[in-house]
Design an enzyme around this catalytic site. Structure first.
Site, mmCIF file in Angstrom:
data_model
loop_
_atom_site.group_PDB
_atom_site.id
_atom_site.type_symbol
_atom_site.label_atom_id
_atom_site.label_comp_id
_atom_site.label_asym_id
_atom_site.label_seq_id
_atom_site.Cartn_x
_atom_site.Cartn_y
_atom_site.Cartn_z
ATOM 1 C CD GLU A 135 2.725 43.309 -26.792
ATOM 2 O OE1 GLU A 135 3.359 43.270 -27.856
ATOM 3 O OE2 GLU A 135 1.498 43.567 -26.736
ATOM 4 C CE LYS A 192 3.133 41.409 -31.534
ATOM 5 N NZ LYS A 192 2.744 42.671 -30.860
ATOM 6 C CB CYS A 232 0.106 41.477 -28.679
ATOM 7 S SG CYS A 232 -1.227 42.722 -28.643
#
Length: 293
Positions: free
Chosen positions: A50, A123, A160
């Site tokens: 990331e 995300k 994540c």
């Protein structure tokens, strides 16, 4: 005599674990070198971590750091990595900080093995806590969860914090994902958070996704000390039964590789019946915040 062509159902996955600096070009050059090395090892799909373009900047709330973001069109390095993927014939998910009008997203571009950008994911789950001040920088993603049909299998990607949510993994699997990839930046918590080390919990959550969806899972994590955090590496590749095929230590820059049999995973997935026996009509509570229907 020419070698037989490799089956598209047999895929070699590589996961890169590396440290980062505050210098963009240094990070890009290092990432490119690792991608080239992984391709030389026979990798078909290569996962970088990331926000590999910089240090993990969301540790503190600093408004000048919004300047690190760029629109997808004309982005300073997506095209570079797309050309690299096309040159090497590899699938290459590329994490980046996206600006879209007045919105900012933690995003990922999925680049196919011919260098084509198939689309990008934003995300969905944005954490907020000491040392991980992401809500200050990132809008919650509005792209929805995606599975891309690439030259080397159907690939879903979460970023994540997404990795902790079984709903995200299940949606990508429902959309046909053979492989769930998670670029991530996770490590030690600041002292005021009690010095919590979540490495084992982090792994177990994703290994559960592998078991419940009968899908290969891999994570590429940062490593090294950055500000108040020590990122604990421990990147891994899991098979579709939750068994580790390859894993990294906490402190080494490395490339992990594993060979995946996508056809075998699909056969096992059908046989287990997890998707056959689902009861979507009973899951309405998942669409609420408080569980009340």
């Amino acid at each position: 005599m020419p070698e037989p062509k490799k089956s598209p159902e047999l895929v070699r996955l590589a996961v890169v674990q590396m440290s980062c600096s505050h210098v963009l070009e240094e990070n890009l050059a290092k990432a490119e070198a690792f991608v080239r090395e992984a391709a030389a090892l026979g990798a078909d799909v290569i996962l970088l971590q990331e926000l590999f373009e910089n240090l993990y900047f969301p540790q503190l709330e600093r408004e000048e750091l919004f300047a690190l973001a760029h629109p997808v069109k004309g982005h300073p390095f997506i095209e570079r990595f797309a050309k690299l993927a096309g040159e090497l014939g590899v699938v290459l998910p590329v994490s980046f900080f996206e600006q879209a009008g007045q919105a900012y997203f933690n995003s990922l571009a999925m680049v196919d093995a011919n260098g084509a950008v198939l689309g990008h994911y934003r995300k969905s789950h944005i954490p907020d806590g000491p040392g991980y001040e992401e809500k200050y920088y990132f809008n919650p993603g509005d792209s929805g969860f995606k599975t891309w049909r690439t030259r080397f299998g159907n690939i879903g990607v979460g970023i994540c914090w997404d990795q902790w949510f079984p709903e995200a993994a299940r949606i990508m699997a429902l959309k046909g994902a053979d492989l769930l990839l998670y670029p991530t930046a996770i490590g030690s918590e600041p002292d005021e958070a009690g010095g919590l080390d979540t490495r084992d919990l982090w792994r177990r959550a994703m290994l559960g996704h592998a078991v419940s969806n009968v899908a290969y899972v891999a994570a590429a994590n940062r490593m090294g000390r950055e500000g108040s955090a020590t990122f604990y590496g421990s990147s891994f590749i899991s098979d579709y039964a939750g068994e580790l095929l390859a894993d990294a230590d906490r402190t080494s820059e490395t490339i992990l590789t594993a060979d995946l049999d996508l056809a075998a995973a699909r056969t096992r997935r059908a046989g287990w019946g997890f998707f056959r026996d689902r009861r979507p009509e009973l899951y309405r509570a998942l669409l609420t915040l408080d569980g009340e229907e």
